[in-house]
Scaffold this active site. Structure first.
Site, PDB file in Angstrom:
ATOM      1  N   ALA A   1      -4.458   6.667  10.806  1.00  0.00           N
ATOM      2  CA  ALA A   1      -4.416   8.117  11.013  1.00  0.00           C
ATOM      3  C   ALA A   1      -3.569   8.817   9.960  1.00  0.00           C
ATOM      4  O   ALA A   1      -3.371  10.022  10.016  1.00  0.00           O
ATOM      5  CB  ALA A   1      -3.886   8.424  12.411  1.00  0.00           C
TER       6      ALA A   1
ATOM      7  N   ASP B   1       6.842   7.302   2.344  1.00  0.00           N
ATOM      8  CA  ASP B   1       6.706   6.852   3.734  1.00  0.00           C
ATOM      9  C   ASP B   1       7.898   5.994   4.156  1.00  0.00           C
ATOM     10  O   ASP B   1       8.463   6.164   5.234  1.00  0.00           O
ATOM     11  CB  ASP B   1       5.412   6.042   3.910  1.00  0.00           C
ATOM     12  CG  ASP B   1       4.189   6.825   3.474  1.00  0.00           C
ATOM     13  OD1 ASP B   1       4.314   8.041   3.239  1.00  0.00           O
ATOM     14  OD2 ASP B   1       3.109   6.216   3.357  1.00  0.00           O
TER      15      ASP B   1
ATOM     16  N   SER C   1       0.829  -9.524  17.443  1.00  0.00           N
ATOM     17  CA  SER C   1       0.602  -8.077  17.544  1.00  0.00           C
ATOM     18  C   SER C   1       0.152  -7.756  18.969  1.00  0.00           C
ATOM     19  O   SER C   1      -0.915  -8.211  19.402  1.00  0.00           O
ATOM     20  CB  SER C   1      -0.476  -7.646  16.531  1.00  0.00           C
ATOM     21  OG  SER C   1      -1.032  -6.411  16.952  1.00  0.00           O
TER      22      SER C   1
ATOM     23  N   GLU D   1       4.463  -3.440  -0.228  1.00  0.00           N
ATOM     24  CA  GLU D   1       3.133  -2.823  -0.136  1.00  0.00           C
ATOM     25  C   GLU D   1       2.449  -2.805  -1.512  1.00  0.00           C
ATOM     26  O   GLU D   1       1.258  -3.079  -1.631  1.00  0.00           O
ATOM     27  CB  GLU D   1       3.255  -1.407   0.441  1.00  0.00           C
ATOM     28  CG  GLU D   1       1.911  -0.811   0.738  1.00  0.00           C
ATOM     29  CD  GLU D   1       1.910   0.130   1.929  1.00  0.00           C
ATOM     30  OE1 GLU D   1       2.869   0.115   2.724  1.00  0.00           O
ATOM     31  OE2 GLU D   1       0.929   0.880   2.057  1.00  0.00           O
TER      32      GLU D   1
ATOM     33  N   THR E   1       2.558  13.539  -4.716  1.00  0.00           N
ATOM     34  CA  THR E   1       3.589  13.907  -5.694  1.00  0.00           C
ATOM     35  C   THR E   1       4.653  12.814  -5.799  1.00  0.00           C
ATOM     36  O   THR E   1       5.372  12.757  -6.784  1.00  0.00           O
ATOM     37  CB  THR E   1       4.286  15.224  -5.280  1.00  0.00           C
ATOM     38  OG1 THR E   1       4.553  15.155  -3.879  1.00  0.00           O
ATOM     39  CG2 THR E   1       3.420  16.425  -5.561  1.00  0.00           C
TER      40      THR E   1
ATOM     41  N   SER F   1       1.818   3.822   9.796  1.00  0.00           N
ATOM     42  CA  SER F   1       2.170   2.671  10.634  1.00  0.00           C
ATOM     43  C   SER F   1       2.534   1.487   9.743  1.00  0.00           C
ATOM     44  O   SER F   1       3.347   0.642  10.127  1.00  0.00           O
ATOM     45  CB  SER F   1       1.015   2.312  11.569  1.00  0.00           C
ATOM     46  OG  SER F   1      -0.165   2.136  10.846  1.00  0.00           O
TER      47      SER F   1
HETATM   48  C1  GLA Z   1       0.327   7.582   1.234  1.00  0.00           C
HETATM   49  C2  GLA Z   1       1.361   6.844   0.379  1.00  0.00           C
HETATM   50  C3  GLA Z   1       2.533   7.759  -0.001  1.00  0.00           C
HETATM   51  C4  GLA Z   1       2.043   9.084  -0.588  1.00  0.00           C
HETATM   52  C5  GLA Z   1       0.926   9.680   0.292  1.00  0.00           C
HETATM   53  C6  GLA Z   1       0.295  10.880  -0.359  1.00  0.00           C
HETATM   54  O1  GLA Z   1       0.878   7.890   2.484  1.00  0.00           O
HETATM   55  O2  GLA Z   1       1.854   5.715   1.058  1.00  0.00           O
HETATM   56  O3  GLA Z   1       3.389   7.091  -0.900  1.00  0.00           O
HETATM   57  O4  GLA Z   1       1.633   8.943  -1.905  1.00  0.00           O
HETATM   58  O5  GLA Z   1      -0.101   8.758   0.571  1.00  0.00           O
HETATM   59  O6  GLA Z   1       1.205  11.914  -0.460  1.00  0.00           O
END
Ligand code: GLA
Length: 387
Positions: free
Chosen positions: A123, A172, A69, A160, A37, A127
């Site tokens: 996962a 995120d 890393s 990104e 969303t 990260s």
């Molecule tokens: C990934 C993307 C987020 C979001 C989710 C799905 O984590 O980085 O921006 O769109 O998928 O909700």
């Protein structure tokens, strides 16, 4: 992250670069509800968690950047005036951040960095956002740029989108920067503002079940979904000119879309947005059963209408349906692998874990991992102590 690992990362920095770094801790995230969303200007309900990356960073008075890393035991170096994609995927998140800082007119001098953490990779715990935001935050600090939280989140998202090529939304990076211990972040992705939501889960807790699979489709299919939503909006706008995103739409507006796939994608997003708003109310008034039901509806939509689940995720959600001590379960994040998020009566976690692990291994030949989730603060500096 445990203290001894932080010490190892710090020692490695001194061994490699012979200087004193700052240290930044940068968390992963969960999302309770509201998937796919964010890039539709809708609502999401994430939180930063107590799994994190720590980055030791220091300026090096040169025009080069040296990265190490800790978890992969890999090096990568590049020159500040020659930003090209690396074969080492992880390095691209950092190079992308440097590029964005430069595009915003900041002079980025050379720096060294050693980083490592305990966010499981692939996962669905972001990260990548932790690496981007942690780096942007660290550089802002070292270079005296004074970037605000929202600037760091947006800049990291742009890194990104543009450098890595994943057309992600803002969820995120926003959760990473604005996370608050014990609070959910109800983010409105149109206004890019949030409310902090305090929740009392009573005898229940949030647990992640990791399928330990990551299907290759993820980034390309993610970008396809985004384009499908945009195509849906275009069709809706032919009749409803005021609409600028699926956030503005109601189900009755979908009659203009003939293509069933496109229609399903849009319907899912409209329904999922409503679930975030209603689900957040459920949590605030202690209706955990009501919230759990919405988690199942969310998963059903993600699997059948939005088609971003996979057999392993579906299986782990299926197991929970008749389990009285689990109120809700669903896939979390972009999809095609990674974790499910589960609302479980804490007392029964152990028996559920052994039952599902055995069944999952029997069905797929793969191991399931399980992690408790604690809601933590967003990215910050952290103290280093060489004892
Ligand atoms: C990934 C993307 C987020 C979001 C989710 C799905 O984590 O980085 O921006 O769109 O998928 O909700």
């Amino acid at each position: 992250m445990d203290w001894s690992k932080l010490q190892s990362i710090h020692h490695k920095f001194i061994e490699l670069y012979n200087s004193n770094p700052i240290a930044v801790r940068s968390p992963g995230r969960i999302n309770l509800i509201g998937e796919h969303t964010d890039y539709n200007q809708g609502f999401v309900l994430p939180a930063a968690i107590d799994r994190e990356i720590t980055l030791c960073i220091g300026l090096n008075q040169s025009a080069s950047c040296n990265l190490f890393s800790w978890d992969l035991q890999e090096h990568h170096s590049f020159k500040m005036d020659k930003l090209v994609p690396s074969q080492r995927n992880w390095a691209n998140y950092i190079i992308g951040v440097v590029q964005q800082l430069q595009l915003h007119g900041h002079e980025v001098t050379g720096f060294d960095c050693v980083f490592g953490g305990d966010i499981p990779i692939g996962a669905g715990l972001s990260s990548s956002a932790a690496l981007e935001c942690g780096m942007a935050f660290g550089l802002s600090n070292l270079l005296g740029l004074n970037l605000s939280k929202i600037e760091i989140a947006r800049l990291s998202q742009a890194a990104e989108n543009d450098f890595v090529g994943m057309q992600c939304g803002l969820m995120d990076q926003y959760a990473n920067m604005f996370g608050k211990e014990g609070k959910l972040i109800q983010l409105d992705c149109r206004t890019e503002t949030h409310e902090e939501i305090a929740v009392d889960l009573k005898e229940y807790g949030l647990w992640l079940f990791n399928t330990n699979v990551k299907h290759q489709l993820d980034d390309s299919e993610y970008n396809v979904r985004r384009r499908e939503c945009e195509a849906g909006v275009k069709l809706i706008r032919r009749k409803f000119h005021q609409v600028s995103s699926l956030r503005d739409c109601e189900l009755s507006m979908l009659t203009n879309i003939e293509d069933t796939t496109l229609k399903n994608r849009c319907q899912f997003v409209i329904e999922e947005n409503a679930r975030v708003v209603e689900g957040s109310k459920d949590l605030q008034c202690g209706d955990l059963q009501g919230f759990g039901q919405k988690m199942y509806l969310s998963h059903h939509g993600l699997s059948k209408m939005y088609q971003v689940s996979c057999p392993e995720l579906d299986l782990l959600v299926e197991y929970t349906r008749d389990e009285p001590s689990i109120l809700g379960a669903r896939m979390m994040g972009g999809g095609f692998g990674g974790c499910t998020i589960n609302l479980i009566d804490q007392e029964n976690v152990e028996s559920i874990n052994s039952k599902y692990s055995a069944a999952y291994f029997h069905a797929t030949g793969k191991r399931m991992s399980i992690y408790p989730v604690n809601i933590a603060n967003g990215t910050s500096l952290t103290a280093l102590n060489l004892n």
